[in-house]
Design an enzyme around this catalytic site. Sequence first.
Site, mmCIF file in Angstrom:
data_model
loop_
_atom_site.group_PDB
_atom_site.id
_atom_site.type_symbol
_atom_site.label_atom_id
_atom_site.label_comp_id
_atom_site.label_asym_id
_atom_site.label_seq_id
_atom_site.Cartn_x
_atom_site.Cartn_y
_atom_site.Cartn_z
ATOM 1 N N ASP A 52 90.595 21.591 -136.481
ATOM 2 C CA ASP A 52 90.190 22.652 -137.395
ATOM 3 C C ASP A 52 88.754 23.120 -137.135
ATOM 4 O O ASP A 52 88.081 23.642 -138.016
ATOM 5 C CB ASP A 52 90.339 22.195 -138.846
ATOM 6 C CG ASP A 52 89.496 20.965 -139.159
ATOM 7 O OD1 ASP A 52 88.904 20.404 -138.219
ATOM 8 O OD2 ASP A 52 89.430 20.578 -140.347
ATOM 9 N N HIS A 255 80.041 29.847 -108.835
ATOM 10 C CA HIS A 255 80.113 29.711 -110.291
ATOM 11 C C HIS A 255 80.114 28.239 -110.701
ATOM 12 O O HIS A 255 80.870 27.813 -111.568
ATOM 13 C CB HIS A 255 81.351 30.428 -110.833
ATOM 14 C CG HIS A 255 81.234 31.920 -110.790
ATOM 15 N ND1 HIS A 255 82.304 32.747 -111.037
ATOM 16 C CD2 HIS A 255 80.185 32.733 -110.521
ATOM 17 C CE1 HIS A 255 81.908 34.014 -110.921
ATOM 18 N NE2 HIS A 255 80.629 34.025 -110.611
ATOM 19 N N ASP A 272 71.125 30.305 -112.330
ATOM 20 C CA ASP A 272 71.642 31.622 -112.720
ATOM 21 C C ASP A 272 71.898 31.540 -114.218
ATOM 22 O O ASP A 272 72.841 30.886 -114.661
ATOM 23 C CB ASP A 272 72.933 31.921 -111.945
ATOM 24 C CG ASP A 272 73.448 33.342 -112.160
ATOM 25 O OD1 ASP A 272 73.094 33.951 -113.174
ATOM 26 O OD2 ASP A 272 74.220 33.815 -111.299
ATOM 27 N N ASP A 283 70.435 38.577 -117.235
ATOM 28 C CA ASP A 283 71.113 37.915 -116.109
ATOM 29 C C ASP A 283 70.124 37.777 -114.969
ATOM 30 O O ASP A 283 69.830 38.752 -114.271
ATOM 31 C CB ASP A 283 72.328 38.748 -115.690
ATOM 32 C CG ASP A 283 73.175 38.065 -114.627
ATOM 33 O OD1 ASP A 283 72.884 36.904 -114.290
ATOM 34 O OD2 ASP A 283 74.126 38.706 -114.142
ATOM 35 N N HIS A 362 79.920 37.580 -101.885
ATOM 36 C CA HIS A 362 80.078 38.433 -103.066
ATOM 37 C C HIS A 362 79.396 39.779 -102.864
ATOM 38 O O HIS A 362 78.672 39.996 -101.883
ATOM 39 C CB HIS A 362 79.523 37.725 -104.308
ATOM 40 C CG HIS A 362 78.090 37.305 -104.199
ATOM 41 N ND1 HIS A 362 77.040 38.166 -104.385
ATOM 42 C CD2 HIS A 362 77.533 36.092 -103.932
ATOM 43 C CE1 HIS A 362 75.900 37.514 -104.254
ATOM 44 N NE2 HIS A 362 76.168 36.252 -103.969
ATOM 45 N N HIS A 366 76.475 44.282 -110.126
ATOM 46 C CA HIS A 366 77.463 44.589 -111.155
ATOM 47 C C HIS A 366 76.730 45.245 -112.311
ATOM 48 O O HIS A 366 75.512 45.130 -112.464
ATOM 49 C CB HIS A 366 78.220 43.333 -111.607
ATOM 50 C CG HIS A 366 77.360 42.232 -112.156
ATOM 51 N ND1 HIS A 366 76.791 42.274 -113.408
ATOM 52 C CD2 HIS A 366 76.962 41.045 -111.615
ATOM 53 C CE1 HIS A 366 76.088 41.166 -113.625
ATOM 54 N NE2 HIS A 366 76.163 40.409 -112.551
ATOM 55 N N HIS A 373 79.150 40.951 -116.983
ATOM 56 C CA HIS A 373 79.794 41.815 -116.005
ATOM 57 C C HIS A 373 80.317 43.005 -116.793
ATOM 58 O O HIS A 373 81.444 43.009 -117.263
ATOM 59 C CB HIS A 373 80.915 41.076 -115.269
ATOM 60 C CG HIS A 373 80.410 40.056 -114.305
ATOM 61 N ND1 HIS A 373 81.245 39.220 -113.605
ATOM 62 C CD2 HIS A 373 79.152 39.738 -113.896
ATOM 63 C CE1 HIS A 373 80.532 38.421 -112.821
ATOM 64 N NE2 HIS A 373 79.258 38.717 -112.992
ATOM 65 N N GLU A 396 71.535 41.215 -106.585
ATOM 66 C CA GLU A 396 71.573 39.765 -106.405
ATOM 67 C C GLU A 396 72.155 39.329 -105.061
ATOM 68 O O GLU A 396 73.208 38.679 -105.009
ATOM 69 C CB GLU A 396 72.364 39.124 -107.542
ATOM 70 C CG GLU A 396 73.737 39.741 -107.812
ATOM 71 C CD GLU A 396 74.484 39.010 -108.918
ATOM 72 O OE1 GLU A 396 74.570 37.769 -108.847
ATOM 73 O OE2 GLU A 396 74.959 39.675 -109.842
ATOM 74 N N TYR A 400 74.637 31.382 -98.580
ATOM 75 C CA TYR A 400 75.208 30.080 -98.955
ATOM 76 C C TYR A 400 75.703 29.431 -97.663
ATOM 77 O O TYR A 400 76.716 29.841 -97.096
ATOM 78 C CB TYR A 400 76.351 30.280 -99.955
ATOM 79 C CG TYR A 400 75.962 31.249 -101.052
ATOM 80 C CD1 TYR A 400 75.252 30.819 -102.169
ATOM 81 C CD2 TYR A 400 76.264 32.607 -100.940
ATOM 82 C CE1 TYR A 400 74.866 31.711 -103.156
ATOM 83 C CE2 TYR A 400 75.886 33.507 -101.922
ATOM 84 C CZ TYR A 400 75.185 33.061 -103.025
ATOM 85 O OH TYR A 400 74.803 33.959 -103.992
ATOM 86 N N ARG A 417 70.095 32.427 -104.033
ATOM 87 C CA ARG A 417 70.382 33.735 -104.611
ATOM 88 C C ARG A 417 69.174 34.161 -105.427
ATOM 89 O O ARG A 417 68.538 33.336 -106.091
ATOM 90 C CB ARG A 417 71.631 33.688 -105.493
ATOM 91 C CG ARG A 417 72.036 35.040 -106.079
ATOM 92 C CD ARG A 417 73.463 35.058 -106.615
ATOM 93 N NE ARG A 417 73.710 34.184 -107.748
ATOM 94 C CZ ARG A 417 74.414 33.043 -107.689
ATOM 95 N NH1 ARG A 417 74.921 32.637 -106.531
ATOM 96 N NH2 ARG A 417 74.608 32.307 -108.772
ATOM 97 N N GLU A 419 68.147 37.276 -108.179
ATOM 98 C CA GLU A 419 68.785 38.333 -108.978
ATOM 99 C C GLU A 419 67.829 38.871 -110.032
ATOM 100 O O GLU A 419 67.190 38.113 -110.758
ATOM 101 C CB GLU A 419 70.028 37.774 -109.668
ATOM 102 C CG GLU A 419 70.733 38.742 -110.591
ATOM 103 C CD GLU A 419 71.906 38.093 -111.304
ATOM 104 O OE1 GLU A 419 72.807 38.835 -111.730
ATOM 105 O OE2 GLU A 419 71.913 36.843 -111.447
#
Length: 450
Positions: A52, A255, A272, A283, A362, A366, A373, A396, A400, A417, A419
């Site tokens: 609950d 991710h 990130d 972001d 990637h 975005h 996103h 970004e 890798y 990365r 960004e």
Amino acid sequence: MAPDTLTYSSSPRPPAIGLDEYRRRRQALMAALPASSAVLMPAATLVTRSNDSEYTFRQDSDFHYLCGFPEPDALLLLLPGREEGEAILFCPDKDPTQEAWTGIRVGAEAAVERYGVDQAFANSERDERLAGLLDGRHSLYLPLGDDCAMALADEARQQLLARARQGARAPQALVDVAPLIHEQRLIKSDAELELMRHAARISARAHVRAMRSARPGLAEYQLQAELEHEFQWHGARAPAYSTIVGGGANACVLHYIENAAILDDSDLVLIDAGAEFELYAGDITRTFPVNGRFSDTQRSVYEIVLSAQIRAVEAVRPGVTLGEIHRGVVRDLTHGLIELGLLEGELDARIDDESYRRFYLHSTSHWLGLDVHDVGGARRDGEPRQLEPGMVLTVEPGLYIPADDDIPATLRGIGIRIEDDVAVTATGHEVLTTDVPKRVEEIEALMVDS
């Protein structure tokens, strides 16, 4: 590190979106509809976490965009041209017993004044009233993938069809409303941009705090705790998405959200993370050395990504497409991969055969807004969409490098990365996330001083 409240006091909380702006949004949507149409837009509902206990409620972005009402299980109905009022809200009933457990509800009477709708009714009246309100509307616009919306529409249509001999007319067409709302959401108002600047400032402070807090032996989740504490301390009640803290080779998982490993002295750590303020997302990604000093190899890879990122940010301006920005990044990164010895041959050949995709999986950008996103197509009328003032996007690029046997040992498991959040202006762009450093010298100075 204790939060620096004295510094933060120079950055006041921006005003909330005003009722007039919500009205303009609804009017713009209704103006885009054909004659004799209606819009049915449900709010989000509570989601059970276990037994609950529910997850923290977060309002549906499209519903919020149209009215700002913050409670679950509400319903917004737009009826263009209706003399008694075009915007009708159904909302949870006032119930003192239930409110003692879950908090005070706005209620239908107060909703009209506080949220600027024309009429409001309790949910207990919804089944009785909804079909009558839709009677005579030819097309019903709603989110077609939403089970609640579809069920409400079907029930109302069945009631009207059953009364057809008495002259009732059920909607004949169900149409997806999402593309119309998402086209509006793509261009941010001045008020939205102020909220996004604030989300970006909070996000940047959190990244600075993580850089200052990092040291060998900490767990990734401990840096996550530093970030999310900073978010909440400054009024961003939740991250805009699951925080990523990836040390060493974990940074090569795009991710990665386990955030459970221990940070090693020789590793880079990729973070990130962004704050959500009044439902608008920040972001930011930054990558930095756990011990505060880039090795020569780490720096050589980092500078390739940084150069591509800076060039891509500078390319943001009206008339440019996301594809053009991405192609420039691909060219810069592929050139860097050849310099590192990870690719061989001519630059154009490696771009054409997409061998760079082993290291850059990637796209570069975005949209950003109420969703991290954010909505809005990258194409318009079949052609790549050109950037316009009021759009907000991320930039970004990343590299890798897998820990495979054919990779030089010094390069294995490096993931980087960088960004930033960028708003398109009439003359170029505005970087919203400048408050967190990204140049090598700036990062090292910050970390050494801490």
